[in-house]
Design a protein around this motif. Structure first.
Motif: not given
Length: 121
Positions: A3, A7, A116, A119, A121
């Motif tokens: 991540s 980012t 996102n 992805v 988390q």
């Protein structure tokens, strides 16, 4: 760790898109955008909180609108630091920094939402 790199790439892509939208902002290449994203991250992590705290009364009086100016100052400082280290990132003036800060936050927010989605988390 993935991540963090994601980012970082989103920030660099957002910076390239912003440079193509806002006149007065120049990024020479994608590797320069990646290094500029590191510089912007450093300025946002270290300097921006201090500027925000020092200008808190102005931010309160303007109902938060002065934070746009704080973002422009932070982006200009990142451009100055990038120029000092010969990174291919430059901003020519206050108005491109102000509009660039607004566009950069919108573009990175939009790209971040799309990235996102897949992805966990």
């Amino acid at each position: 760790m993935v991540s963090f790199f994601l980012t970082w790439i989103v920030a660099a892509v957002s910076l390239v898109i912003t440079a193509n939208i806002v006149p007065g902002i120049a990024v020479t290449s994608f590797p320069a955008a990646m290094l500029a994203a590191v510089v912007i991250g450093f300025v946002n992590a270290v300097v921006r909180p201090i500027i925000t705290l020092l200008t808190l009364p102005l931010s309160i009086l303007s109902l938060g609108l002065f934070l746009f100016v704080v973002n422009a100052i932070s982006l200009s400082l990142a451009s100055w630091l990038a120029g000092a280290f010969s990174i291919g990132f430059a901003i020519n003036g206050f108005w491109p920094a102000l509009f660039g800060a607004i566009v950069l936050s919108l573009v990175s927010g939009l790209i971040g939402r799309f990235v996102n989605v897949g992805v966990e988390q």
